[in-house]
Write an enzyme that holds these catalytic residues in place. Structure first.
Site, PDB file in Angstrom:
ATOM      1  N   CYS A 137     -14.904  -0.070 -14.203  1.00 16.72           N
ATOM      2  CA  CYS A 137     -15.377   1.382 -14.100  1.00 16.72           C
ATOM      3  C   CYS A 137     -14.168   1.941 -14.342  1.00 16.72           C
ATOM      4  O   CYS A 137     -13.798   2.847 -13.470  1.00 16.72           O
ATOM      5  CB  CYS A 137     -15.887   1.405 -12.792  1.00 16.72           C
ATOM      6  SG  CYS A 137     -17.025   2.832 -12.658  1.00 16.72           S
ATOM      7  N   CYS A 171     -26.678   1.662 -11.097  1.00 17.18           N
ATOM      8  CA  CYS A 171     -25.572   2.787 -11.103  1.00 17.18           C
ATOM      9  C   CYS A 171     -26.230   4.040 -11.789  1.00 17.18           C
ATOM     10  O   CYS A 171     -26.779   4.250 -12.934  1.00 17.18           O
ATOM     11  CB  CYS A 171     -24.470   2.438 -12.045  1.00 17.18           C
ATOM     12  SG  CYS A 171     -23.136   3.784 -12.290  1.00 17.18           S
ATOM     13  N   GLU A 223       0.870  -1.272  -0.009  1.00 13.89           N
ATOM     14  CA  GLU A 223       0.050   0.074   0.042  1.00 13.89           C
ATOM     15  C   GLU A 223       0.896   1.264  -0.013  1.00 13.89           C
ATOM     16  O   GLU A 223       0.615   2.333  -0.841  1.00 13.89           O
ATOM     17  CB  GLU A 223      -1.066  -0.060   1.221  1.00 13.89           C
ATOM     18  CG  GLU A 223      -2.219  -0.961   0.938  1.00 13.89           C
ATOM     19  CD  GLU A 223      -3.041  -0.797  -0.173  1.00 13.89           C
ATOM     20  OE1 GLU A 223      -3.063   0.379  -0.700  1.00 13.89           O
ATOM     21  OE2 GLU A 223      -3.752  -1.656  -0.430  1.00 13.89           O
ATOM     22  N   CYS A 243     -19.524  -1.060 -18.838  1.00 12.48           N
ATOM     23  CA  CYS A 243     -20.746  -1.195 -17.985  1.00 12.48           C
ATOM     24  C   CYS A 243     -21.314  -2.457 -17.891  1.00 12.48           C
ATOM     25  O   CYS A 243     -21.906  -3.070 -17.052  1.00 12.48           O
ATOM     26  CB  CYS A 243     -21.852   0.150 -18.072  1.00 12.48           C
ATOM     27  SG  CYS A 243     -20.897   1.793 -17.799  1.00 12.48           S
ATOM     28  N   ASP A 271      -9.464   4.606  -2.071  1.00 13.74           N
ATOM     29  CA  ASP A 271      -8.632   5.042  -3.213  1.00 13.74           C
ATOM     30  C   ASP A 271      -9.147   5.885  -4.228  1.00 13.74           C
ATOM     31  O   ASP A 271     -10.420   5.855  -4.412  1.00 13.74           O
ATOM     32  CB  ASP A 271      -7.517   3.918  -3.495  1.00 13.74           C
ATOM     33  CG  ASP A 271      -8.129   2.833  -4.692  1.00 13.74           C
ATOM     34  OD1 ASP A 271      -9.576   2.992  -4.708  1.00 13.74           O
ATOM     35  OD2 ASP A 271      -7.450   1.906  -4.991  1.00 13.74           O
ATOM     36  N   TYR A 290      -6.167   6.525   4.395  1.00 15.33           N
ATOM     37  CA  TYR A 290      -6.383   5.505   3.406  1.00 15.33           C
ATOM     38  C   TYR A 290      -5.634   4.319   3.683  1.00 15.33           C
ATOM     39  O   TYR A 290      -6.045   3.080   3.729  1.00 15.33           O
ATOM     40  CB  TYR A 290      -6.086   5.985   2.000  1.00 15.33           C
ATOM     41  CG  TYR A 290      -5.831   4.732   1.200  1.00 15.33           C
ATOM     42  CD1 TYR A 290      -7.196   3.996   0.663  1.00 15.33           C
ATOM     43  CD2 TYR A 290      -4.301   4.192   0.593  1.00 15.33           C
ATOM     44  CE1 TYR A 290      -6.736   2.957  -0.371  1.00 15.33           C
ATOM     45  CE2 TYR A 290      -4.278   3.277   0.070  1.00 15.33           C
ATOM     46  CZ  TYR A 290      -5.715   2.448  -0.416  1.00 15.33           C
ATOM     47  OH  TYR A 290      -5.379   1.337  -1.357  1.00 15.33           O
ATOM     48  N   CYS A 297     -20.191  -4.889 -15.322  1.00 14.76           N
ATOM     49  CA  CYS A 297     -20.412  -4.399 -13.901  1.00 14.76           C
ATOM     50  C   CYS A 297     -21.443  -4.941 -13.194  1.00 14.76           C
ATOM     51  O   CYS A 297     -22.576  -5.004 -13.921  1.00 14.76           O
ATOM     52  CB  CYS A 297     -20.485  -2.724 -13.979  1.00 14.76           C
ATOM     53  SG  CYS A 297     -20.628  -2.110 -12.307  1.00 14.76           S
TER      54      CYS A 297
END
Length: 346
Positions: free
Chosen positions: A193, A209, A40, A200, A141, A123, A203
């Site tokens: 995305c 959405c 990270e 889409c 993020d 984060y 997804c």
């Protein structure tokens, strides 16, 4: 307002489509907090593709947080060279030492305790708590910001929208499998995305959405226009000895490129230096090269003129003398590798 169906659909998608990454635990495995933290920190403002090799090298050289804590800072900076944002490497080293000294080599699982460690912000604390310890922490993020801003068609532009997005992520994060959920949302943003031309149709939550329903997903997230980056100017002095060694010196610990090795140079100012040779390490017959170097930092562009000079085999105590083929053995950042390439043409 909670959305349990979102989490279920996203986790099911993740179970079939998850990315295999060097730092990610396999299904059924428990994530190692050291691996999660190391990856990270490396991934802050850096791409997955760039980080993978660095991560493998770090882990091979320092398999545990204790190993990293005992390493000389110079070695850590040298391995980090090329990743940029070098304060991360210094904080990485400080954090490892603190985990060993204050926590007996065991990362705390609580977000508040994690945030007290060097280089760990909101984060990273949330990511470690969720992924390594299965705490229902709200991980956000850039990928997750984009997914959530589209799901709910958040009209407020970033960065002002961050509190609203964080509240939505908090509502969406399930009590069960929060680590997998965070990584699923990251993968969804990276693979489906995407900033441009999101797919889409692939997804798992496209039917809910709002941005997709409005047929304009690329409009989100809205962003406040950034001011144009200024350009700063300076000069560097490429000084060689007869044996081919080049003069380097260490930058101050604080500030940009802190603790790294540099080709000696002038200060970086908002105008071209009018008398750069006044800052040269020695009074010589310096040759100004046609080549210059341009480099971009987070907040400004930098343009450096290059001057070349030579001395004999004496050893003026000006810094460290090292041949360019050995730059990889010391902490030479990308900026000065560019200088070497401009001078040597390779």
């Amino acid at each position: 307002m909670t959305h349990p169906a979102h989490a279920d659909l996203i986790l099911t998608w993740y179970d079939h489509n998850r990315r295999r990454l060097p730092w990610r635990a396999e299904p059924g495995e428990v994530a190692d907090p050291y691996h999660v933290w190391l990856s990270e920190v490396m991934l802050q403002q850096t791409t997955v593709q760039t980080v993978a090799d660095y991560y493998r090298r770090f882990l091979a050289r320092w398999p545990t947080v204790q190993d990293l804590a005992q390493a000389p800072l110079d070695d850590v900076l040298t391995e980090w060279a090329g990743l940029g944002y070098y304060a991360r490497a210094r904080n990485l080293h400080k954090c490892a030492a603190m985990v060993v000294a204050r926590h007996r080599g065991i990362f705390p699982s609580d977000e508040d305790a994690l945030r007290l460690l060097p280089g760990i912000g909101d984060y990273t604390a949330a990511a470690i708590a969720a992924i390594a310890f299965e705490r229902p922490a709200a991980v956000m993020d850039g990928n997750i910001e984009r997914v959530v801003s589209r799901l709910f068609a958040v009209e407020e532009p970033l960065p002002a929208a961050k509190p609203r997005l964080k509240a939505l992520v908090t509502e969406l994060t399930p009590q069960a499998r929060p680590g997998d959920y965070a990584q699923a949302m990251m993968d969804l943003g990276a693979m489906v995305c995407t900033p441009r031309r999101p797919t889409c149709g692939l997804c798992p939550v496209s039917s809910a959405c709002i941005a997709r329903i409005s047929d304009d997903p690329e409009r989100f997230p809205l962003k406040t226009a950034k001011p144009e980056k200024p350009t700063r100017y300076g000069a560097v002095f490429w000084l060689t000895r007869k044996d081919g060694a080049v003069l380097l010196r260490r930058r101050e610990e604080k500030g940009l490129l802190g603790g790294m090795m540099e080709v000696p140079g002038t200060e970086w100012l908002d105008r071209r230096p009018t008398a750069p040779l006044a800052d040269a390490p020695l009074k010589l017959d310096w040759q100004k090269l046609d080549a210059s170097v341009r480099h971009t930092f987070t907040h400004f562009h930098l343009e450096l003129q290059i001057y070349r000079g030579a001395v004999g085999l004496g050893d003026p105590k000006l810094g460290t003398w090292i041949t360019p083929d050995r730059f990889g053995e010391v902490a030479v950042p990308t900026l000065y590798r560019k200088v070497a390439k401009a001078v040597l043409g390779k």
